[in-house]
Motif scaffolding. Structure first.
Motif, short mmCIF file in Angstrom:
data_model
loop_
_atom_site.label_atom_id
_atom_site.label_comp_id
_atom_site.label_asym_id
_atom_site.label_seq_id
_atom_site.Cartn_x
_atom_site.Cartn_y
_atom_site.Cartn_z
N SER A 85 0.85 -1.20 0.00
CA SER A 85 0.00 0.00 0.00
C SER A 85 0.88 1.24 0.00
N THR A 86 1.88 1.26 0.90
CA THR A 86 2.91 2.30 0.89
C THR A 86 4.22 1.67 1.35
N PHE A 87 5.33 2.34 0.99
CA PHE A 87 6.66 1.90 1.42
C PHE A 87 7.27 2.96 2.33
N ALA A 88 8.05 2.50 3.32
CA ALA A 88 8.88 3.44 4.08
C ALA A 88 9.93 3.99 3.13
N ARG A 89 10.30 5.26 3.32
CA ARG A 89 11.06 5.94 2.27
C ARG A 89 12.48 5.40 2.05
N ILE A 90 13.15 4.98 3.10
CA ILE A 90 14.53 4.51 2.88
C ILE A 90 14.50 3.17 2.12
N PHE A 91 13.54 2.31 2.50
CA PHE A 91 13.41 1.03 1.79
C PHE A 91 13.11 1.28 0.31
N TYR A 92 12.24 2.25 0.05
CA TYR A 92 11.85 2.60 -1.32
C TYR A 92 13.10 2.96 -2.14
N ARG A 93 13.94 3.85 -1.59
CA ARG A 93 15.18 4.25 -2.28
C ARG A 93 16.09 3.04 -2.47
N ASN A 94 16.26 2.28 -1.39
CA ASN A 94 17.20 1.15 -1.44
C ASN A 94 16.77 0.12 -2.48
N ALA A 95 15.47 -0.16 -2.55
CA ALA A 95 14.97 -1.16 -3.49
C ALA A 95 15.27 -0.72 -4.93
N ILE A 96 15.03 0.55 -5.22
CA ILE A 96 15.32 1.05 -6.56
C ILE A 96 16.82 0.97 -6.83
N ASN A 97 17.61 1.35 -5.84
CA ASN A 97 19.06 1.38 -6.03
C ASN A 97 19.67 0.00 -6.28
N VAL A 103 6.15 -1.98 -6.24
CA VAL A 103 4.93 -1.41 -6.82
C VAL A 103 4.06 -0.93 -5.67
N GLU A 104 3.58 0.32 -5.78
CA GLU A 104 2.73 0.86 -4.73
C GLU A 104 1.27 0.77 -5.17
N SER A 105 0.45 0.05 -4.44
CA SER A 105 -0.97 -0.07 -4.79
C SER A 105 -1.80 -0.55 -3.60
N PRO A 106 -2.49 0.36 -2.92
CA PRO A 106 -3.37 -0.04 -1.82
C PRO A 106 -4.48 -0.96 -2.31
N GLU A 107 -4.93 -0.75 -3.55
CA GLU A 107 -6.02 -1.57 -4.10
C GLU A 107 -5.56 -3.02 -4.28
N ALA A 108 -4.33 -3.18 -4.76
CA ALA A 108 -3.80 -4.54 -4.95
C ALA A 108 -3.70 -5.26 -3.60
N PHE A 109 -3.28 -4.52 -2.57
CA PHE A 109 -3.19 -5.13 -1.23
C PHE A 109 -4.57 -5.61 -0.79
N ALA A 110 -5.58 -4.78 -1.07
CA ALA A 110 -6.93 -5.12 -0.65
C ALA A 110 -7.50 -6.30 -1.45
N GLY A 111 -7.11 -6.40 -2.73
CA GLY A 111 -7.77 -7.36 -3.63
C GLY A 111 -7.06 -8.69 -3.83
N ILE A 112 -5.81 -8.78 -3.38
CA ILE A 112 -5.03 -10.01 -3.64
C ILE A 112 -4.94 -10.85 -2.36
N GLU A 113 -5.11 -12.14 -2.51
CA GLU A 113 -5.03 -13.05 -1.35
C GLU A 113 -3.71 -13.83 -1.35
N ASP A 114 -3.34 -14.27 -0.16
CA ASP A 114 -2.15 -15.10 0.01
C ASP A 114 -2.26 -16.34 -0.88
N GLY A 115 -1.19 -16.66 -1.59
CA GLY A 115 -1.18 -17.86 -2.44
C GLY A 115 -1.69 -17.64 -3.86
N ASP A 116 -2.28 -16.46 -4.13
CA ASP A 116 -2.75 -16.17 -5.49
C ASP A 116 -1.57 -16.13 -6.47
N GLU A 117 -1.91 -16.39 -7.74
CA GLU A 117 -0.91 -16.26 -8.81
C GLU A 117 -1.09 -14.84 -9.38
#
Lengths: 162, 422
Positions: A85-97, A103-117
């Motif tokens: 849904s959101t990332f902490a800012r240092i992790f966000y920078r580090n991941a890109i680096n 990917v930031e998406s609150p909707e995806a967090f709400a709509g996707i279940e554990d184990g889904d493809e």
């Protein structure tokens, strides 16, 4: 670029101390770190994760420490993308680096279940849950960050702008 | 439209007259800092970009996390940054015997002053905002690039104004104020944003209070925390540094996303329960609960290892014994503070009370060494994070508190109110 994998779903505030606890930070070898990825939140994770698999989580993913060991451990464990849904800012920078796709998406967090493809198309920013057929639009990266990602991370970017 | 303090510093660092929230800038860095965990990892990345550091006076390396070396791998890491520091001729490398916990050490040594633009490969780098500087934590690749080029890219943050009024009561210090604030706005309440502290209550906060508060800005998700500059800041900087400095205040029409008002007189001693720094409870709420018996107390860290923290803990502990079932670790944050504790007789108080008094190190804060917790153990700690497994076993529990609450809890054997210790 497309990533397809099985989802490991977690909640809010997944911090860097559970992604890779400090007791393992006497090494920065990615392969060594990967063995312990997520251990204090989900001790089964490192044993189950397959190349391309996707972490889906809630708010403030990667909060806490600045340790770049955290995205590195996930990347080396095989994680193809983290959706939150959101990332902490240092992790966000580090991941890109280091080139861990996020990917930031609150909707995806709400709509996707554990184990889904799930399939993530990084060019269009569209996330598709192949299990339930739902699609989600990710928040796009600012153009500068797209340049960084395209260059393959900060080191290449700095070297190409010398 | 006006700019915040942070935006003004970033504009200056980027050579621009004006910046606004959301703008991407390339800023010149005044200080670039790393430690024995992030530094060694940065070296191979640095050498992909450069052979020499951008400025030997502006790159600071402090071995403080797993030092004195806790194991062979940590020793190898400390060796890597030591050899790098010597071969690059760094001015600011601090070996065991001179070192301290980085965020207490840099202000004390006068390395950071007001108006500067600072990055550190440690999330608590936001501490230096107490000095009216812009200061933020980054990871290893960013720090390697900073060491090589002296520059970093930033997205200019928007800001939350923290309007501070009133005067704190006895037994309330920076830690209580910040735990109270994070409890109100949440652990992502300032995500990506600046927290800018101002208002007529600021004068009632010591510099040590301000360091503690700015230090925990990251625990609300903030990019940076920054205080207005006043007489106390001026006195602190001029007593610790010969560097020239420039002060910043927000424009009158600066834009803030929101304003949060804190009346210091109303803040109570506050404890953050497991497993989030925002899980705040006043000491009165704690006293109304069943007693929470504890196994360990830690007083120290970049959050609360400064001399006023040592004095506050000693004032509570004086003439008392710690509970026989509690282990107490006190770690002054720097060698200078260690010596002040000796000279002021605080060490006698601590040792007579049954506490251990240790060499400066981040040590137990992140479960490195010098006080790792076993399963099921509970610890009252003056550190900054109570995440799952932070100080050791995944089933241990951490309660964050001020030095006074920690000292009172050490005496009682359960989380206790320092107001009720005679």
């Amino acid at each position: 670029m497309i990533d397809k994998g099985r989802v490991f779903k977690y909640g809010d505030n997944v911090d860097t101390d559970v992604i890779i606890p400090a007791r393992y930070l006497n090494s920065f070898d990615g392969k060594e770190l990967a063995v312990h990825a997520m251990v204090d939140l989900d001790p089964t994770f490192a044993g189950r994760v397959q190349k391309g698999d996707i972490i889906v989580a809630g708010k403030n993913f990667g909060s806490g420490s600045s340790r770049e060991h955290a995205p590195l451990a996930l990347k080396e464990a095989g994680v193809g993308c983290v959706i939150a849904s959101t990332f902490a800012r240092i992790f966000y920078r580090n991941a890109i680096n280091i080139g861990l796709p996020i990917v930031e998406s609150p909707e995806a967090f709400a709509g996707i279940e554990d184990g889904d493809e799930v399939e993530v198309d990084f060019d269009s920013g569209v996330v598709t849950d192949l299990t339930n057929g739902k699609t989600f639009e990710a928040v796009p990266f600012p153009p500068f960050m797209q340049e960084l990602i395209k260059a393959g991370g900060l080191v290449n970017y700095v070297n190409s702008n010398k | 439209m006006g700019m915040t303090m942070t935006q003004k510093i970033l504009a200056g660092a980027a050579g621009l007259d004006y910046v606004e929230a959301g703008q991407l800038i390339l800023a010149d860095l005044d200080v670039v800092m790393a430690n024995d965990i992030t530094g060694p990892m940065a070296l191979p990345i640095f050498f992909k970009m450069a052979n020499k550091v951008f400025d030997k006076d502006k790159v600071v390396l402090v071995p403080d996390h797993f030092t004195p070396n806790k194991d062979i791998k940590s020793a190898e890491n400390a060796k890597a940054i030591r050899e790098f520091s010597y071969s690059q001729g760094l001015t600011h490398y601090y070996e065991i015997g001179q070192m301290g916990v980085e965020h207490a050490l840099l202000p004390e040594k006068g390395i950071v002053v007001a108006g500067e633009c600072v990055i550190g490969a440690d999330s608590h780098t936001c501490t230096y905002g107490a000095l009216n500087a812009f200061s933020t934590g980054v990871g290893t690749t960013d720090i390697a690039s900073g060491i090589a080029t002296g520059k970093a890219w930033f997205k200019v943050p928007s800001a939350i104004k923290i309007e501070v009024t009133g005067k704190p009561k006895s037994f309330v210090s920076g830690k209580d104020i910040m735990l109270h604030l994070i409890g109100r706005i949440g652990v992502d309440g300032a995500l990506y944003k600046s927290m800018e502290f101002m208002g007529d209550g600021i004068k009632n906060l010591t510099m040590d209070d301000r360091f503690t508060i700015a230090n925990m800005g990251i625990e609300a998700g903030a990019k940076n925390a920054i205080f207005i500059f006043d007489e106390k800041t001026k006195e602190y900087i001029e007593n610790h540094s010969d560097k020239k400095y420039k002060t910043y205040e927000p424009d009158e029409d600066a834009i803030y996303d929101e304003t949060v008002v804190i009346d210091l007189a109303k803040v109570r001693p506050t404890v953050a329960f497991p497993h989030l720094p925002g899980n705040a409870h006043t000491i009165d709420e704690v006293e109304a609960m069943d007693k929470i018996y504890i196994d360990q107390v830690v007083i120290g860290s970049c959050t609360n290892g400064r001399i006023s923290d040592m004095r506050r803990a000693a004032a509570v502990l004086k003439g008392h014994k710690v509970d026989s079932k509690v282990r107490v670790m006190i770690l002054p944050a720097t060698q200078k503070i260690y010596k002040e504790c000796l000279n002021e007789g605080l060490v006698d108080i601590f040792i007579d009370a049954g506490c251990s008094f240790n060499t400066p190190s981040c040590g137990p804060c992140m479960g490195g060494h010098m006080g790792v917790l076993a399963s099921g153990e509970k610890c009252v700690s003056t550190t900054n994070r109570n995440f799952v497994g932070r100080m050791g076993h995944v089933d241990s529990l951490i309660y964050l508190a001020s030095p006074e609450v920690a000292a009172a809890s050490a005496i009682k054997g359960y989380i206790a109110n320092p107001e009720h210790i005679n």
